[in-house]
Design a protein around this motif. Structure first.
Motif, PDB file in Angstrom:
ATOM      1  N   HIS A  51       8.069   2.076   4.274  1.00 15.49           N
ATOM      2  CA  HIS A  51       9.619   1.998   4.080  1.00 15.49           C
ATOM      3  C   HIS A  51      10.315   2.052   5.314  1.00 15.49           C
ATOM      4  N   THR A  52       9.907   1.965   6.217  1.00 13.85           N
ATOM      5  CA  THR A  52      10.302   2.221   7.984  1.00 13.85           C
ATOM      6  C   THR A  52      10.000   0.536   8.557  1.00 13.85           C
ATOM      7  N   LEU A  53       9.872  -0.444   7.387  1.00 11.13           N
ATOM      8  CA  LEU A  53       9.307  -2.022   7.680  1.00 11.13           C
ATOM      9  C   LEU A  53      10.805  -2.465   6.901  1.00 11.13           C
ATOM     10  N   HIS A  54      11.455  -2.085   6.337  1.00  9.95           N
ATOM     11  CA  HIS A  54      12.697  -2.376   5.787  1.00  9.95           C
ATOM     12  C   HIS A  54      13.806  -3.298   6.515  1.00  9.95           C
ATOM     13  N   ASP A  55      13.556  -2.376   7.640  1.00  8.88           N
ATOM     14  CA  ASP A  55      14.923  -3.046   9.327  1.00  8.88           C
ATOM     15  C   ASP A  55      14.271  -2.184  10.163  1.00  8.88           C
ATOM     16  N   PRO A  56      13.844  -3.326  10.914  1.00 10.45           N
ATOM     17  CA  PRO A  56      13.050  -3.696  12.464  1.00 10.45           C
ATOM     18  C   PRO A  56      13.739  -2.244  13.185  1.00 10.45           C
ATOM     19  N   VAL A  57      13.303  -1.160  13.497  1.00 14.79           N
ATOM     20  CA  VAL A  57      14.085  -0.585  14.770  1.00 14.79           C
ATOM     21  C   VAL A  57      13.922  -0.812  15.807  1.00 14.79           C
ATOM     22  N   ASP A 102      13.628   8.501   4.631  1.00  9.65           N
ATOM     23  CA  ASP A 102      13.135   8.437   5.754  1.00  9.65           C
ATOM     24  C   ASP A 102      12.785   9.375   6.188  1.00  9.65           C
ATOM     25  N   ALA A 103      13.740  10.098   6.641  1.00 11.99           N
ATOM     26  CA  ALA A 103      14.551  11.606   6.290  1.00 11.99           C
ATOM     27  C   ALA A 103      13.147  12.437   5.276  1.00 11.99           C
ATOM     28  N   PHE A 128       0.927  -1.225  -0.205  1.00 18.12           N
ATOM     29  CA  PHE A 128      -0.342   0.294   0.066  1.00 18.12           C
ATOM     30  C   PHE A 128       0.836   1.368  -0.011  1.00 18.12           C
ATOM     31  N   GLY A 129       2.244   1.311  -0.090  1.00 13.19           N
ATOM     32  CA  GLY A 129       2.675   2.554   0.678  1.00 13.19           C
ATOM     33  C   GLY A 129       4.583   2.012  -0.200  1.00 13.19           C
ATOM     34  N   GLN A 130       4.710   3.535  -1.379  1.00 13.57           N
ATOM     35  CA  GLN A 130       6.103   2.906  -1.875  1.00 13.57           C
ATOM     36  C   GLN A 130       5.419   2.089  -3.456  1.00 13.57           C
ATOM     37  N   ARG A 131       4.271   2.410  -3.916  1.00 17.23           N
ATOM     38  CA  ARG A 131       3.359   1.883  -4.781  1.00 17.23           C
ATOM     39  C   ARG A 131       4.403   1.837  -5.791  1.00 17.23           C
ATOM     40  N   THR A 132       5.120   3.041  -6.372  1.00 18.46           N
ATOM     41  CA  THR A 132       5.937   2.756  -7.465  1.00 18.46           C
ATOM     42  C   THR A 132       7.241   2.276  -7.612  1.00 18.46           C
ATOM     43  N   THR A 133       7.626   1.881  -6.445  1.00 18.91           N
ATOM     44  CA  THR A 133       9.108   1.455  -7.031  1.00 18.91           C
ATOM     45  C   THR A 133       9.070  -0.154  -7.872  1.00 18.91           C
ATOM     46  N   LEU A 171      15.617   7.492  14.501  1.00 19.33           N
ATOM     47  CA  LEU A 171      15.240   9.291  14.948  1.00 19.33           C
ATOM     48  C   LEU A 171      14.638   9.452  13.371  1.00 19.33           C
ATOM     49  N   THR A 172      15.094   8.158  12.025  1.00 17.69           N
ATOM     50  CA  THR A 172      14.388   8.758  10.408  1.00 17.69           C
ATOM     51  C   THR A 172      13.009   8.641  11.119  1.00 17.69           C
ATOM     52  N   THR A 173      13.251   7.205  11.100  1.00 17.94           N
ATOM     53  CA  THR A 173      11.372   6.341  11.372  1.00 17.94           C
ATOM     54  C   THR A 173      10.694   7.238  12.479  1.00 17.94           C
ATOM     55  N   GLU A 174      10.937   7.576  13.231  1.00 13.56           N
ATOM     56  CA  GLU A 174      10.060   7.680  13.805  1.00 13.56           C
ATOM     57  C   GLU A 174       9.764   9.380  14.125  1.00 13.56           C
ATOM     58  N   VAL A 175      10.449  10.269  12.967  1.00 12.22           N
ATOM     59  CA  VAL A 175       9.575  11.996  12.885  1.00 12.22           C
ATOM     60  C   VAL A 175       9.066  11.268  11.175  1.00 12.22           C
ATOM     61  N   ALA A 176       9.051  10.270  10.336  1.00 11.47           N
ATOM     62  CA  ALA A 176       8.898  10.184   9.574  1.00 11.47           C
ATOM     63  C   ALA A 176       7.103   9.780   9.716  1.00 11.47           C
TER      64      ALA A 176
END
Length: 421
Positions: free
Chosen positions: A392-398, A269-270, A222-227, A355-360
């Protein structure tokens, strides 16, 4: 779901972009070659508004960005980490992260298409022969795009590869099935991660039009749909011996390849956060109404909205500061590789990724709270920021980044050897 707008074509005509059998054309002209860090940043700033211009329409219609990817690679940005000795700019990791953050603020899906190319460029730098470096670096600088056939959908974890490379006479043959293959659909060359006959990780670089190599546009997130991060099928694909890289040198030993790749993910993510905050500010200024109890004539004068924007800006700047810090540590590590410096790089990037995950995610959530109900209307497609951030933030578990950082500082335990930190 097709990736292109409807056209009337004769049944015998060539497949349209994204349809089965379609192949990207070779670059019509040599790509621009960027010469230094400052030029890389300037080119990214020029491309950002072009990327964002139709980002909401591309996401809404899942219209794959074929012309935009051509513009992206022809700009020279895909080759900015090629070493100076081979004609590239050899930019710093700080600059690389800044470039990705700038572009992802415009369109994170389009930006991510280039991500895996940079990991392979570094694998070539560290493991390739002189002949391999000359050929592949020259190809990248000319405008040819490297794709990605790394991860697999099955297996007990991300390192359980079933794809195999075997020798046959004077060449190799690779067979397997890949997923999360961001960039492969648009690529001229497809690097494939496989295990050789001795069980070592190798990277086999196939031509996109190689017989037996099929890219399937089946990405349905449902996200990053056009990759177009879907499937690559490898049915006895022939690989010339000179196109096999002994990648186990960097994947089975401590190296900076992992944190370099992680840094780009953190930068994307930033960029998502920055794009969401920019969209929030624009909507609040131009579309939102003030809440009745604020006593304000403009939504932008609502004191709670003002404070919330301030909070997001602070959190974004903190994330960007850690991103720059991680880039500097990576540059130091690349210049002086040791167990200690590799650990420092992995931890610095992990801290930035948190931090980039959290702020995104925070910025994408607060957008609707601050912009109001009308911001949820489909015409705006503002939910793409949350969908992109969440995907995208699921790529590597924070949650495992916190663990690695805590182990390092509390118990002196070095982070894991694998490339996902």
């Amino acid at each position: 779901m097709t990736a292109t707008t409807a056209t009337t074509r004769l049944p015998s005509s060539d497949p349209a972009p994204g349809e089965p059998g379609w192949l990207p054309a070779p670059p019509a002209a040599a790509a621009h070659v960027i010469r230094d860090d400052a030029e890389a940043i300037a080119v990214a700033e020029r491309l950002k508004p072009l990327f964002s211009a139709e980002a909401k329409e591309r996401d809404r219609d899942r219209r794959l960005p074929f012309s935009e990817v051509d513009l992206f690679s022809q700009s020279g940005l895909w080759g900015i980490t090629v070493p100076r000795a081979y004609g590239g700019a050899g930019v710093s990791q700080v600059t690389l992260a800044q470039v990705f953050a700038i572009l992802a603020a415009g369109d994170p899906s389009l930006t991510q298409i280039a991500q895996n190319s940079f990991e392979i460029i570094d694998v070539i730098r560290q493991t390739g022969s002189e002949a391999q470096k000359r050929e592949l670096f020259a190809a990248v600088l000319s405008g040819k795009r490297l794709g990605n056939a790394f991860s697999e959908f099955g297996g007990k974890n991300v390192e359980a590869f079933e794809t195999r490379l075997v020798r046959k006479d004077d060449h190799f043959v690779v067979s397997g099935r890949k997923f999360y293959s961001t960039g492969a659909l648009f690529a001229h060359l497809v690097p494939i991660v496989a295990l050789d006959e001795e069980g070592h990780v190798v990277v086999a670089v196939a031509d996109r039009d190689a017989e037996g190599l099929t890219v399937v546009d089946d990405w349905s997130a449902f996200g990053q749909r056009t990759t177009a991060s879907g499937t690559v099928i490898l049915d006895a694909v022939v690989i010339p011996a000179e196109r096999v890289l002994p990648a186990h040198i960097v994947y089975e030993n401590r190296s900076a390849v992992g944190p370099q790749s992680q840094l780009i993910h953190a930068a994307i993510d930033a960029g998502i956060a920055r794009g969401a905050i920019e969209a929030t500010i624009d909507f609040v200024r131009n579309n939102a109404r003030p809440w009745i109890d604020s006593g304000s004539d403009r939504a932008a004068d609502d004191p709670y909205t003002i404070a919330a924007i301030g909070d997001l800006a602070i959190r974004l700047h903190a994330a960007e500061a850690l991103l720059d810090r991680a880039g500097r540590q990576l540059d130091e590590t690349i210049a002086n590789v040791s167990d200690e410096t590799i650990a420092k790089a992995k931890i610095a990037v992990a801290e930035a990724k948190v931090l980039t995950t959290e702020v995104a995610i925070a910025a994408a959530n607060r957008l609707f709270e601050l912009a109001g109900t009308r911001s949820t209307l489909g015409t705006h497609n503002l939910d793409r920021f949350w969908r992109d951030a969440r995907t995208h933030t699921l790529h590597d578990p924070v949650r495992w980044k916190f663990h690695a950082v805590g182990q390092y500082y509390l118990n002196g335990v070095q982070p894991p050897l694998h490339s996902w930190i």
